[in-house]
Structures are given as structure tokens and as C-alpha cells.
Design an enzyme around this catalytic site. Structure first.
Site, mmCIF file in Angstrom:
data_model
loop_
_atom_site.group_PDB
_atom_site.id
_atom_site.type_symbol
_atom_site.label_atom_id
_atom_site.label_comp_id
_atom_site.label_asym_id
_atom_site.label_seq_id
_atom_site.Cartn_x
_atom_site.Cartn_y
_atom_site.Cartn_z
ATOM 1 N N GLU A 73 10.107 -29.265 82.897
ATOM 2 C CA GLU A 73 10.304 -27.850 83.246
ATOM 3 C C GLU A 73 9.881 -27.006 82.048
ATOM 4 O O GLU A 73 8.814 -26.441 82.019
ATOM 5 C CB GLU A 73 11.763 -27.567 83.603
ATOM 6 C CG GLU A 73 12.004 -26.117 83.952
ATOM 7 C CD GLU A 73 13.455 -25.819 84.262
ATOM 8 O OE1 GLU A 73 13.821 -24.634 84.148
ATOM 9 O OE2 GLU A 73 14.214 -26.728 84.611
ATOM 10 N N HIS A 92 16.064 -31.668 77.632
ATOM 11 C CA HIS A 92 15.435 -31.081 78.816
ATOM 12 C C HIS A 92 15.349 -29.582 78.574
ATOM 13 O O HIS A 92 16.363 -28.900 78.541
ATOM 14 C CB HIS A 92 16.279 -31.396 80.055
ATOM 15 C CG HIS A 92 15.597 -31.044 81.329
ATOM 16 N ND1 HIS A 92 16.075 -30.080 82.179
ATOM 17 C CD2 HIS A 92 14.469 -31.528 81.888
ATOM 18 C CE1 HIS A 92 15.272 -29.982 83.225
ATOM 19 N NE2 HIS A 92 14.288 -30.853 83.063
#
Length: 108
Positions: A73, A92
Site C-alpha cells: 500500500e 506496513h
């Protein structure tokens, strides 16, 4: 041959079959280009860890078992020299959130 030696040999053979999961990021609407990780040859990535997407891992980095480095992402990631990522760590990044390293923007 002793039972202990047979067990050690079997364990050694099984262990060499494992490798870390290293792959490009999946194609998405917010990340339409697949990019592979770039990992310095002096770094160690545990066979039970994963590195996904546009990740730059510099020299002498240690990534322990069950760590997940996911640049799918927020991207790209920069893991600097002599970094130690321990068991179970998850990296992340968030979309459009950045830090600066040497005048370049990174998600992590």
C-alpha cells in the site's frame, strides 16, 4: 549410524528446502506497477519471513522469523544498514504518508 545422526541429517535436509517469501507487490488501483524488493547480499532474511514490493534492504540487515515487510500500500520502504528486525515484526506503510531519507521520500 546413530539415531541422533539420522535425525540431524533429516533436519538439515528439510531446513534447506525453506526460503523466505520474496515477491513483487500486487497490482492495485493505488499501486498499479509491480516492483520487486532489492536486498543487499550481506543481509539475512529468515526462511519464515516475507518481503513484498518496493523494499530496499541495505547491508548487514537481519530479518528474524515471521517478520513481514509489506510495501503493497504505502511504498517504497528503506531498511538501512545494520538494522535488526526481530521475530513477528510487521512493517506496513500507509498510502501517501512519507519520511525522508537522503532527500528521497519513503513510506517506511
Amino acid at each position: 549410524m546413530s539415531d541422533r545422526k539420522l535425525t540431524e541429517d533429516k533436519f538439515d535436509n528439510r531446513l534447506t528446502k525453506f526460503a523466505p517469501f520474496i515477491s513483487p507487490n500486487p497490482v492495485t488501483s493505488f499501486n498499479p506497477v509491480q516492483r520487486y524488493p532489492k536486498i543487499d547480499k550481506t543481509s539475512f532474511i529468515s526462511p519464515f519471513s516475507s518481503v513484498i514490493g518496493d523494499v530496499r534492504i541495505k547491508d548487514n540487515v537481519y530479518v528474524a522469523p515471521n517478520a513481514a515487510i509489506r510495501a503493497d500500500e504505502g511504498t517504497p520502504f528503506y531498511i538501512g544498514s545494520n538494522t535488526n528486525l526481530q521475530d513477528g515484526v510487521i512493517l506496513h506503510g500507509l498510502l501517501k504518508q512519507f519520511v525522508t531519507v537522503k532527500d528521497k521520500a519513503y513510506s517506511i
